[in-house]
Design an enzyme around this catalytic site. Structure first.
Site, PDB file in Angstrom:
ATOM      1  N   HIS A 124       0.787  -1.242   0.000  1.00  0.00           N
ATOM      2  CA  HIS A 124       0.000   0.000   0.000  1.00  0.00           C
ATOM      3  C   HIS A 124       0.817   1.289   0.000  1.00  0.00           C
ATOM      4  CE1 HIS A 124      -0.088  -0.058   4.734  1.00  0.00           C
ATOM      5  NE2 HIS A 124       1.071  -0.453   4.233  1.00  0.00           N
ATOM      6  N   HIS A 125       2.149   1.173   0.033  1.00  0.00           N
ATOM      7  CA  HIS A 125       2.972   2.389  -0.038  1.00  0.00           C
ATOM      8  C   HIS A 125       3.396   2.713  -1.478  1.00  0.00           C
ATOM      9  CE1 HIS A 125       3.024   2.417   4.259  1.00  0.00           C
ATOM     10  NE2 HIS A 125       3.798   1.354   4.373  1.00  0.00           N
ATOM     11  N   ALA A 126       2.982   1.900  -2.438  1.00  0.00           N
ATOM     12  CA  ALA A 126       3.345   2.183  -3.838  1.00  0.00           C
ATOM     13  C   ALA A 126       2.360   3.181  -4.438  1.00  0.00           C
ATOM     14  CB  ALA A 126       3.352   0.892  -4.645  1.00  0.00           C
TER      15      ALA A 126
END
Length: 305
Positions: A124-126
């Site tokens: 989810h940090h991309a």
């Protein structure tokens, strides 16, 4: 494809990607978790399907072509590579694209089985144009876009209960009303600069089981009523545990299990197909991580199968 009477689980050996000695990311969990689940009988060998790497055209519905091309060709700058936390290799990119395929295939399967789980994923940090924090491509975002564009789904809810805010996911869907992003995370944890989800609940360090579960119980049923999703993605990071090196929250393993039960029971009761991705977990003892993740699979099996 998995047998209809088995819990569908996406996994491939390349999920456990070799990293330099001393690297803080616990890749070993991707070997140990499926072994444990099979050994204890939570899943059968037939439950596991080997995901097919996702074709580029679906990845490009979410990620910028320029970034994706440079990622595939190994042309990230040193700064960009450092931000991902992983040393670049062709095998690493193959791993990411396979994880994406796993989450998309889980989404297609869950429409029939009610639930499907990816042993990895929850990246989810991309962002559309960059990777961060052990995330190169955003699997749940890619799968949500796939459902919207190819499967006739009109409303998706992403429930992100990893201890870190789902900043990439929030940014990717900021202008997409068909995807509602909900992130419940440590207020003072990574990333330093948070994005704006549709709903953010930021928790103080040391938040305990009772406080956490009460807040989730007050929030999630109401969200389901308001958002009226047709599909749910659940990011079940176990970095909420008090034993986690990077987490700073105070949940016990039982509290983490109750959290999973709350989310999965709601999906089950509302007949909402749900895809679960494991997300983060950085406890000192690998057994703490594996056991907390295993609980998620045990609950899914108990509820649906």
């Amino acid at each position: 494809m998995t047998h209809p009477h088995h819990l569908p689980v996406a996994w491939a050996p390349l999920y456990a990607h070799p990293l330099p000695a001393g690297h803080r990311f616990p890749m070993l969990k991707y070997e140990l978790l499926p072994e444990q689940l099979i050994r204890e009988g939570t899943i059968a060998e037939e439950s596991i399907f080997a995901p097919i790497p996702l074709p580029d055209k679906y990845i490009l519905e979410t990620h910028c072509a320029g970034y994706y091309q440079r990622l595939v060709q190994g042309q990230l700058t040193r700064h960009e590579e450092r931000a991902t936390g992983f040393p670049w290799s062709e095998q690493l990119v193959q791993r990411e694209v396979t994880i994406l395929g796993g989450t998309v295939q889980c989404a297609k399967l869950a429409r029939h089985t009610g639930v499907a789980l990816n042993v990895a994923g929850g990246t989810h940090h991309a962002f559309a144009d960059r990777g961060e924090g052990f995330c190169l491509l955003n699997d749940q975002a890619v799968a949500a876009n796939y459902l919207l564009q190819h499967e006739g789904i009109n409303k998706v809810l992403i429930v992100d209960l990893d201890v870190h805010q789902g900043n990439g996911t929030a940014a990717l869907f900021r202008h997409e009303p068909r995807v509602f992003t909900f992130s419940m995370h440590g207020a003072r944890n990574y990333p330093a600069r948070k994005e704006q989800s549709d709903l953010d609940l930021a928790l103080p360090d040391g938040t305990d089981d009772a406080t956490y579960l009460k807040l989730l119980q007050e929030t999630l049923p109401r969200l389901l009523d308001e958002v009226q999703p047709e599909f749910v993605f659940y990011l079940s990071g176990v970095d909420v545990l008090s034993t986690d090196k990077l987490g700073h929250l105070g949940l016990t393993r039982e509290g983490c299990r109750q959290r999973d039960r709350l989310v999965l029971e709601l999906c089950h009761r509302h007949h909402l197909p749900v895809v679960v991705c494991m997300g983060g977990g950085y406890s000192e003892r690998i057994s703490d991580i594996v056991e907390a993740h295993a609980n998620t699979f045990r609950l899914a099996r108990e509820l649906w199968f």
